[in-house]
Design an enzyme around this catalytic site. Structure first.
Site, PDB file in Angstrom:
ATOM      1  CE  LYS A   1      -4.346   0.995   2.355  1.00 33.28           C
ATOM      2  NZ  LYS A   1      -5.050   0.821   3.619  1.00 33.28           N
TER       3      LYS A   1
HETATM    4  C1  E4P Z   1      -8.269   2.015   3.387  1.00 35.14           C
HETATM    5  O1  E4P Z   1      -7.615   1.069   3.005  1.00 35.14           O
HETATM    6  C2  E4P Z   1      -8.183   2.603   4.725  1.00 35.14           C
HETATM    7  O2  E4P Z   1      -7.574   1.680   5.602  1.00 35.14           O
HETATM    8  C3  E4P Z   1      -9.503   2.922   5.337  1.00 35.14           C
HETATM    9  O3  E4P Z   1     -10.586   2.499   4.549  1.00 35.14           O
HETATM   10  C4  E4P Z   1      -9.627   4.256   5.963  1.00 35.14           C
HETATM   11  O4  E4P Z   1     -10.893   4.362   6.554  1.00 35.14           O
HETATM   12  P1  E4P Z   1     -11.266   5.469   7.646  1.00 35.14           P
HETATM   13  O5  E4P Z   1     -11.543   6.738   6.943  1.00 35.14           O
HETATM   14  O6  E4P Z   1     -12.497   4.918   8.303  1.00 35.14           O
HETATM   15  O7  E4P Z   1     -10.077   5.567   8.572  1.00 35.14           O
END
Ligand code: E4P
Length: 222
Positions: free
Chosen positions: A87
């Site tokens: 990522k």
């Molecule tokens: C995506 O991969 C992120 O980990 C995640 O969806 C972020 O979500 P949040 O806005 O609830 O922290």
């Protein structure tokens, strides 16, 4: 649409896997910290533990922000397990690293995407997944689902193979709206997945069926 769970909590991952509808996992440094996973060795072991629970892709996020750091960290993460997807944040050096990983056959998830323009860069750099954060857009009064529609439309128009991974999902309605928009994947908290089960008419209908079945089973056999 594939379902990923957005957590580093092993018992929640197991629960979603047991339901039989889980296709993968996304994590991020905040989710790891929430589970109290700190220190590089523990973090790396935790990624492998997650890979051993599920059979799909597991996103592991780099914390470097310069090209060489992202590449070194990403190669190390990718070597941990064949299910790991690196990522990478949507920043200038991140885009360069996406291109590098793509040339090496290392799969990537471009994260922290909040605009269609960013999603075009991710696709052109060869990202495997792009993660638009729709909930965080909704939080600032912008239409997150509309961004999913836009990205899906652009990718289909140009035949980009990057998969649209709708992220930052807050509710079962978000999941349905992402499916309508044609997202390839929705990564969700366990609560949003389980909330898809709920409908009062299902509960009322089941209670009636069970009550009637009981009456029938209590009536004398002729
Ligand atoms: C995506 O991969 C992120 O980990 C995640 O969806 C972020 O979500 P949040 O806005 O609830 O922290």
């Amino acid at each position: 649409m594939k379902f990923f769970i957005d957590t580093a909590n092993l018992s929640q991952i197991k629960e979603a896997e047991d339901l039989g509808v889980l296709d993968g996992v996304t994590t991020n440094p905040s989710l790891m910290a929430k589970e109290g996973i700190t220190g590089q060795d523990n973090i790396l072991k935790h990624y492998v533990d997650i890979c051993n629970i599920v059979s799909g892709d597991v996103s592991a996020e780099v914390i470097s922000t310069d090209f060489h750091g992202i590449v070194a960290e990403g190669e190390m993460l990718a070597s941990l397990h064949k299910q790991i997807v690196v990522k990478v944040p949507m920043i200038k050096d991140g885009v360069k690293a996406l291109k590098y990983f793509s040339s090496k056959g290392i799969r990537t998830n471009c994260t922290l995407v909040f605009s269609a323009g960013q999603s075009i860069l991710a696709a052109k750099a060869g990202a495997t997944y792009v993660s638009p954060f729709l909930g965080r857009l909704d939080d600032i009064n912008q239409d997150g689902v509309e961004l999913i529609h836009q990205i899906v439309h652009i990718y289909r128009t140009y035949g980009y193979t990057t998969q649209v991974l709708a992220a930052s999902i807050r509710s079962p309605l978000h999941i349905v709206k992402c499916a309508e928009a044609g997202a390839d994947v929705a990564t969700c908290p366990l609560s949003a997945i389980l909330d898809l089960l709920k409908h009062p008419l299902t509960d009322i209908g089941l209670a009636k069926f069970l009550a009637d079945a009981k009456k029938f089973s209590e009536s004398p056999v002729r």
